[in-house]
Design a protein around this motif. Structure first.
Motif, PDB file in Angstrom:
ATOM      1  N   SER A 181       0.831  -1.197   0.000  1.00 42.93           N
ATOM      2  CA  SER A 181       0.000   0.000   0.000  1.00 42.93           C
ATOM      3  C   SER A 181       0.867   1.250   0.000  1.00 42.93           C
ATOM      4  O   SER A 181       1.951   1.278   0.586  1.00 42.93           O
ATOM      5  N   HIS A 182       0.365   2.314  -0.626  1.00 41.97           N
ATOM      6  CA  HIS A 182       1.045   3.613  -0.590  1.00 41.97           C
ATOM      7  C   HIS A 182       0.772   4.360   0.714  1.00 41.97           C
ATOM      8  O   HIS A 182       1.442   5.357   0.996  1.00 41.97           O
ATOM      9  N   TRP A 217      -7.099  -1.617  -5.304  1.00 44.61           N
ATOM     10  CA  TRP A 217      -7.484  -0.214  -5.474  1.00 44.61           C
ATOM     11  C   TRP A 217      -8.074  -0.045  -6.865  1.00 44.61           C
ATOM     12  O   TRP A 217      -7.407  -0.324  -7.863  1.00 44.61           O
ATOM     13  N   HIS A 218      -9.317   0.392  -6.918  1.00 49.37           N
ATOM     14  CA  HIS A 218      -9.987   0.599  -8.209  1.00 49.37           C
ATOM     15  C   HIS A 218      -9.906  -0.652  -9.085  1.00 49.37           C
ATOM     16  O   HIS A 218      -9.736  -0.579 -10.304  1.00 49.37           O
ATOM     17  N   GLY A 219      -9.991  -1.813  -8.452  1.00 55.15           N
ATOM     18  CA  GLY A 219      -9.951  -3.069  -9.200  1.00 55.15           C
ATOM     19  C   GLY A 219      -8.574  -3.447  -9.684  1.00 55.15           C
ATOM     20  O   GLY A 219      -8.442  -4.329 -10.537  1.00 55.15           O
ATOM     21  N   LEU A 235      -6.447  -7.664  -0.061  1.00 55.09           N
ATOM     22  CA  LEU A 235      -7.390  -7.278   0.980  1.00 55.09           C
ATOM     23  C   LEU A 235      -8.330  -6.213   0.473  1.00 55.09           C
ATOM     24  O   LEU A 235      -8.042  -5.507  -0.492  1.00 55.09           O
ATOM     25  N   SER A 236      -9.465  -6.133   1.136  1.00 53.74           N
ATOM     26  CA  SER A 236     -10.477  -5.160   0.751  1.00 53.74           C
ATOM     27  C   SER A 236     -11.265  -4.778   1.994  1.00 53.74           C
ATOM     28  O   SER A 236     -11.533  -5.623   2.860  1.00 53.74           O
ATOM     29  N   GLY A 241     -14.093  -6.974  -2.145  1.00 63.03           N
ATOM     30  CA  GLY A 241     -13.232  -7.135  -3.315  1.00 63.03           C
ATOM     31  C   GLY A 241     -11.969  -7.897  -2.966  1.00 63.03           C
ATOM     32  O   GLY A 241     -11.905  -8.658  -2.007  1.00 63.03           O
ATOM     33  N   GLY A 242     -10.921  -7.667  -3.768  1.00 64.17           N
ATOM     34  CA  GLY A 242      -9.620  -8.272  -3.483  1.00 64.17           C
ATOM     35  C   GLY A 242      -9.081  -9.176  -4.557  1.00 64.17           C
ATOM     36  O   GLY A 242      -7.873  -9.256  -4.752  1.00 64.17           O
ATOM     37  N   ALA A 243      -9.965  -9.888  -5.280  1.00 63.48           N
ATOM     38  CA  ALA A 243      -9.486 -10.907  -6.209  1.00 63.48           C
ATOM     39  C   ALA A 243      -8.796 -10.312  -7.435  1.00 63.48           C
ATOM     40  O   ALA A 243      -7.871 -10.909  -7.984  1.00 63.48           O
ATOM     41  N   ASN A 244      -9.233  -9.142  -7.893  1.00 65.38           N
ATOM     42  CA  ASN A 244      -8.674  -8.585  -9.124  1.00 65.38           C
ATOM     43  C   ASN A 244      -7.180  -8.308  -9.006  1.00 65.38           C
ATOM     44  O   ASN A 244      -6.417  -8.529  -9.952  1.00 65.38           O
TER      45      ASN A 244
END
Length: 204
Positions: A9-10, A83-85, A114-115, A119-122
């Motif tokens: 992560s940023h 982030w954004h898919g 993680l989400s 989400g998370g899988a993309n």
């Protein structure tokens, strides 16, 4: 044996870093003889790739320490929030910067996404599709997709959703056990010389 953890992560104070620290703790509990280190790309960002990487640009000097750490490491946990898919730029840049010198080649990688919601899988699909080509990192079949991340892996037990937290602790240990065994097995591949990058430094 040593396992390196990349928190992708940023953000300065990220859920990815929280997950990195918790997985390091779990690994220490289940395999106390294995060392770990964490590189948090939010707190220690790498410069974005540029051609000075190959010509000794001054801003690349701090990379030497990370290269040494990766070279002496037997396996990796790559944590990429969605982030954004997509996987964040910092994670993609990590592979651009360390993709050709062999420090992570023929070493197993456990992918973790993680989400905050579901989400998370993309992000994991994206990294499985592209990031291994020149780096030669070997992603293991197991992965962790940590949804509703705010309610798990918190040091403060009262902040955890008991059912989800316990599930992810068990699943985390299961995945870490696999990573350790792949690390042992792939050392044989590296020691054999079959993975020499000199003839073909870039993947097809």
């Amino acid at each position: 044996m040593k396992i390196g953890i990349i928190s992708g992560s940023h953000r300065q104070d990220s859920q990815s870093a929280k997950i990195a620290n918790y997985l390091a703790k779990l690994l220490g509990e289940t395999h106390p003889k294995i060392g770990t280190w964490i590189h948090d790309l939010g707190k220690e960002p790498l410069p974005m790739w540029d051609e000075a990487l190959f010509t000794g640009g001054e801003h690349w000097a701090p990379l030497a320490k990370l290269r040494e750490q990766c070279a002496s490491t037997d396996g990796f946990i790559i944590i990429a929030p969605e982030w954004h898919g997509m996987a964040p730029a910092a994670v993609k840049n990590f592979f651009l910067v360390l993709g050709n010198a062999g420090e992570i080649a023929h070493k197993p990688g456990l992918l973790v996404s993680l989400s905050v919601l579901t989400g998370g899988a993309n992000a994991l699909c994206e990294l499985r599709m592209s990031s291994y080509k020149n780096s030669r990192i070997c992603y293991i079949p197991e992965q962790l997709v940590i949804r509703n991340v705010m309610g798990v892996f918190n040091d403060d037990a009262s902040a955890n959703n008991p059912e989800e937290h316990d599930y992810f602790v068990d699943r985390g240990k299961y995945a870490l056990n696999q990573l350790v065994e792949y690390a042992r097995a792939l050392k044989l591949v590296r020691d054999s010389g079959a993975g020499d990058l000199a003839p073909f430094p870039n993947g097809m």
